[in-house]
Design an enzyme around this catalytic site. Structure first.
Site, short mmCIF file in Angstrom:
data_model
loop_
_atom_site.label_atom_id
_atom_site.label_comp_id
_atom_site.label_asym_id
_atom_site.label_seq_id
_atom_site.Cartn_x
_atom_site.Cartn_y
_atom_site.Cartn_z
CD GLU A 157 -1.13 0.67 3.64
OE1 GLU A 157 -1.68 1.77 3.44
OE2 GLU A 157 -1.26 0.03 4.69
CE LYS A 184 -0.09 1.47 14.53
NZ LYS A 184 0.32 2.52 13.61
N1 PSU Z 1 -3.20 1.32 10.69
C1 PSU Z 1 -1.88 1.48 10.92
N2 PSU Z 1 -1.15 2.19 10.05
C2 PSU Z 1 -1.69 2.73 8.92
C3 PSU Z 1 -3.08 2.54 8.67
C4 PSU Z 1 -3.79 1.84 9.57
O1 PSU Z 1 -1.39 0.99 11.92
O2 PSU Z 1 -0.99 3.38 8.14
C5 PSU Z 1 -3.67 3.10 7.42
C6 PSU Z 1 -3.87 1.97 6.37
O3 PSU Z 1 -3.67 2.51 5.08
C7 PSU Z 1 -5.33 1.61 6.56
C8 PSU Z 1 -5.93 2.96 6.85
O4 PSU Z 1 -5.92 0.99 5.44
O5 PSU Z 1 -4.99 3.60 7.69
C9 PSU Z 1 -7.28 2.87 7.52
O6 PSU Z 1 -7.83 4.13 7.60
P1 PSU Z 1 -9.34 4.32 8.14
O7 PSU Z 1 -9.28 3.98 9.60
O8 PSU Z 1 -9.66 5.74 7.86
O9 PSU Z 1 -10.17 3.37 7.36
#
Ligand code: PSU
Ligand code: MN
Length: 304
Positions: free
Chosen positions: A25, A159
């Site tokens: 990604e 996380k």
């Molecule tokens: N969790 C992490 N590091 C990240 C992300 C999530 O520990 O960089 C990033 C990933 O790209 C994930 C996105 O797909 O955040 C999710 O965002 P949201 O919670 O807005 O869906």
């Protein structure tokens, strides 16, 4: 396949020869790490994947195309430019139509990998059900995409900015196997264990590949989540991490941060409070995931 999805020459050639490919990604590059560590890490991941005999494919949006495999020039832009969009499923149509530059999240990357026929994707941590989702309805689009994309995702778990038990519940509902890699415990990104038991475990890349094959041979669409704990020597102190997360959540609430901004906001705050340690941990775990992901891709290519 639509010509809106653009495969690099290297990815095209690997696909035609049946050489294993590992998708990566780009949100982690544009929004997850500072410059120059972001670009260095992206290159290092590529090297690790190549050393294992696979082809790396960073996914990103630029110039009206969803790229699978990017040039070094585009990598540099993703790593340095201000205002790079964060692109999940919802944002792909507008990002493509506008010609803007965008970094794909797990959900955005899954869309590209699935359509390109790339079966393994490596990241740091996935999105999930946010704490307080019962009030905010904030559940990452990652979970929806994991339910329907035939791509195994290697991460270091979930996380603690998220609600881990609720995230596991939704993954069960969506039929996504959560497989501990050499562990019975759900890893929590900065720490090897969350205290939550997993029902599936694999001790080798081959075992993961067999699970992928079993799922897709039965025409059960969707992902397999491979949860690979952070290497022991980089594990963080859970109390310090959790305190910084609580602080970040309170600050986000006070500032009214919501929607797609919340995850980057909390991650940035935790990184600031825990300083270089969390960055070093982040780099170490994603490199570890790249190694395991490439080994899984190789094992799966030998099974099919
Ligand atoms: N969790 C992490 N590091 C990240 C992300 C999530 O520990 O960089 C990033 C990933 O790209 C994930 C996105 O797909 O955040 C999710 O965002 P949201 O919670 O807005 O869906
Ligand atoms: Mn959200």
């Amino acid at each position: 396949m639509t010509n809106l999805i653009l495969l690099s020459d290297e990815v095209k050639s690997a696909l035609s020869k049946g050489k294993p490919i590992v998708a990566l990604e780009s949100t982690i590059i544009s929004h997850g790490m500072p410059y120059p560590e972001n670009v260095k890490t992206a290159r290092k991941l590529g090297d690790i994947i190549r050393d294992e005999g696979c082809v790396p494919a960073i996914v990103a949006v630029a110039d009206g195309k969803l790229h699978v495999g990017i040039s070094d020039a585009l990598l540099e832009r993703l790593a340095t430019e201000k205002g790079v969009l964060k692109v999940s499923r919802r944002d792909i149509p507008t990002a493509l139509a506008s010609g803007a530059i965008g970094a794909t999240t797990v959900s955005g990357t899954l869309i590209a990998a699935h359509r390109a026929g790339v079966r393994v994707f490596v990241t740091g941590g996935i999105g999930g059900v946010h704490r307080g989702a019962e009030k905010t309805f904030d559940i990452s689009a990652d979970l929806e995409e994991l339910a329907i994309s035939n791509v195994a995702v290697v991460s270091a778990g979930v996380k603690a900015i998220l609600d881990l038990p609720k995230t596991l519940e939704v993954l069960e509902t969506k039929g996504v196997p959560v497989v501990g890699f050499q562990t019975d415990d759900l890893p929590a990104f900065y720490t090897r264990k969350s205290g939550l038991k997993l029902v599936a475990r694999a001790d080798s890349p081959n075992e993961v590949a067999s699970i992928m094959k079993a799922k897709w041979d039965c025409d059960i669409d969707g992902s397999i989540l491979v949860m690979n704990p952070i290497p022991e020597e980089f594990e963080s102190d859970a109390d310090i991490i959790n305190a910084s997360i609580d602080e970040a959540l309170a600050l986000a609430d006070k500032k009214g941060v919501c929607g797609k901004e919340i995850t980057p906001f909390i991650l940035a705050h935790v990184a600031k409070v825990t300083g270089g340690d969390s960055l070093a941990a982040n780099i170490a775990l994603v490199e570890n995931n790249a190694r395991v992901g490439a080994q899984v891709a190789k094992a799966y290519s030998l099974l099919t």
